[in-house]
Design a protein around this motif. Structure first.
Motif, short mmCIF file in Angstrom:
data_model
loop_
_atom_site.label_atom_id
_atom_site.label_comp_id
_atom_site.label_asym_id
_atom_site.label_seq_id
_atom_site.Cartn_x
_atom_site.Cartn_y
_atom_site.Cartn_z
N MET A 104 0.82 -1.22 0.00
CA MET A 104 0.00 0.00 0.00
C MET A 104 0.85 1.26 0.00
SD MET A 104 -2.88 -1.25 2.84
CE MET A 104 -2.41 0.07 3.88
N THR A 105 2.16 1.10 -0.01
CA THR A 105 3.08 2.22 0.16
C THR A 105 3.89 2.42 -1.11
OG1 THR A 105 3.19 1.72 2.51
CG2 THR A 105 4.93 3.13 1.63
N ALA A 106 3.89 3.64 -1.63
CA ALA A 106 4.57 3.93 -2.90
C ALA A 106 6.04 3.51 -2.88
CB ALA A 106 4.45 5.41 -3.23
N LEU A 107 6.72 3.70 -1.75
CA LEU A 107 8.13 3.33 -1.68
C LEU A 107 8.35 1.84 -1.39
CD1 LEU A 107 9.75 6.45 0.01
CD2 LEU A 107 9.70 5.81 -2.41
N GLY A 108 7.25 1.08 -1.27
CA GLY A 108 7.34 -0.37 -1.25
C GLY A 108 7.78 -1.04 0.03
N ARG A 109 7.67 -0.35 1.15
CA ARG A 109 8.02 -0.98 2.42
C ARG A 109 7.32 -0.26 3.55
NH1 ARG A 109 11.39 2.20 5.41
NH2 ARG A 109 12.74 3.69 4.33
N ALA A 110 7.24 -0.93 4.69
CA ALA A 110 6.77 -0.27 5.91
C ALA A 110 7.87 0.67 6.39
CB ALA A 110 6.45 -1.31 6.98
N GLY A 111 7.47 1.67 7.13
CA GLY A 111 8.45 2.61 7.66
C GLY A 111 9.15 2.05 8.89
N VAL A 112 10.25 2.70 9.23
CA VAL A 112 10.97 2.41 10.47
C VAL A 112 11.14 3.73 11.22
CG1 VAL A 112 12.18 0.39 9.53
CG2 VAL A 112 13.24 2.64 9.35
N ALA A 113 11.42 3.64 12.51
CA ALA A 113 11.52 4.84 13.34
C ALA A 113 12.50 5.85 12.76
CB ALA A 113 11.90 4.47 14.76
N ASP A 114 13.58 5.37 12.17
CA ASP A 114 14.57 6.28 11.60
C ASP A 114 14.06 7.05 10.38
OD1 ASP A 114 16.42 5.70 13.53
OD2 ASP A 114 17.55 4.27 12.30
N ASP A 115 12.88 6.68 9.86
CA ASP A 115 12.27 7.44 8.77
C ASP A 115 11.54 8.68 9.31
OD1 ASP A 115 13.03 5.59 6.76
OD2 ASP A 115 11.25 4.37 7.15
N VAL A 116 11.12 8.65 10.55
CA VAL A 116 10.31 9.73 11.12
C VAL A 116 11.17 10.74 11.87
CG1 VAL A 116 8.38 10.26 12.67
CG2 VAL A 116 8.35 8.14 11.31
N GLY A 117 12.15 10.27 12.61
CA GLY A 117 12.99 11.15 13.42
C GLY A 117 13.61 12.31 12.66
N PRO A 118 14.19 12.10 11.47
CA PRO A 118 14.78 13.21 10.76
C PRO A 118 13.80 14.31 10.37
CG PRO A 118 15.67 11.15 9.95
CD PRO A 118 14.52 10.80 10.86
N MET A 119 12.54 13.94 10.10
CA MET A 119 11.54 14.97 9.80
C MET A 119 11.29 15.82 11.03
SD MET A 119 9.52 16.79 8.12
CE MET A 119 9.73 16.04 6.54
N ILE A 120 11.16 15.19 12.17
CA ILE A 120 10.95 15.94 13.41
C ILE A 120 12.14 16.84 13.68
CG2 ILE A 120 10.69 15.71 15.91
CD1 ILE A 120 8.95 13.20 15.28
N ALA A 121 13.34 16.31 13.53
CA ALA A 121 14.55 17.11 13.76
C ALA A 121 14.60 18.30 12.82
CB ALA A 121 15.79 16.24 13.60
N SER A 122 14.20 18.10 11.57
CA SER A 122 14.26 19.21 10.62
C SER A 122 13.25 20.31 10.99
CB SER A 122 14.03 18.73 9.18
OG SER A 122 12.68 18.38 8.96
N LEU A 123 12.11 19.92 11.51
CA LEU A 123 11.12 20.93 11.93
C LEU A 123 11.59 21.72 13.14
CD1 LEU A 123 7.78 18.99 11.44
CD2 LEU A 123 8.57 20.99 10.15
N LEU A 124 12.47 21.13 13.93
CA LEU A 124 13.00 21.82 15.10
C LEU A 124 14.10 22.81 14.73
CD1 LEU A 124 13.16 18.81 17.57
CD2 LEU A 124 11.55 20.72 17.63
N SER A 125 14.67 22.67 13.55
CA SER A 125 15.79 23.52 13.17
C SER A 125 15.30 24.90 12.74
CB SER A 125 16.59 22.88 12.04
OG SER A 125 15.97 23.08 10.80
#
Length: 144
Positions: A104-125
């Motif tokens: 069901m995912t365009a990139l063809g895999r389930a996500g992992v925690a390391d996929d989400v953390g960088p987005m949060i970090a970037s929003l904090l910058s």
């Protein structure tokens, strides 16, 4: 009883924790709340959880407006299916569920925690100081 537990964690907890922390947040600070892809698409059996996450998204937009005078930004990160302990670890531990999610995912895999953390970090910058009142889905393109 289960509904009240979900409400206490996923909606009331976010509201009252934010209320308690607001005096401690510096002007020009950042608030990042966590929602879910389930606030965008529907999976039977998830309505209570999803509506609470939808409430978090509305709350976040209100925070962005109400805290504008202090230049505090408020955004929501909405992960898709992530292979973690969430929901009993089904996405991580059940190969069939993981396969379905990947399909069901365009990139063809389930996500992992390391996929989400960088987005949060970037929003904090400070580089993203102009991003405000947004819902940012981090799902690899789930259910597009």
């Amino acid at each position: 009883e289960e509904f009240d537990m979900l409400m206490n964690i996923h909606l009331k907890g976010v509201f009252f924790l934010t209320q308690a922390l607001l005096p401690l947040i510096n002007d020009s600070g950042r608030i990042i709340n966590v929602s879910s892809g389930l606030a965008r698409f529907s999976v039977p059996g998830s309505s209570a959880y999803a509506m609470m996450k939808g409430g978090v998204e509305v709350f976040t937009r209100y925070l962005a407006k109400e805290l504008a005078g202090r230049r505090i930004t408020a955004n929501t990160v909405a992960p898709g299916a992530i292979a973690t302990d969430f929901n009993g670890g089904h996405v991580r531990d059940d190969a069939e569920i993981n396969r379905v999610v990947a399909g069901m995912t365009a990139l063809g895999r389930a996500g992992v925690a390391d996929d989400v953390g960088p987005m949060i970090a970037s929003l904090l910058s400070d580089d993203n100081r102009w991003v405000n009142a947004q819902r940012i889905e981090v799902s690899g393109g789930m259910n597009i």
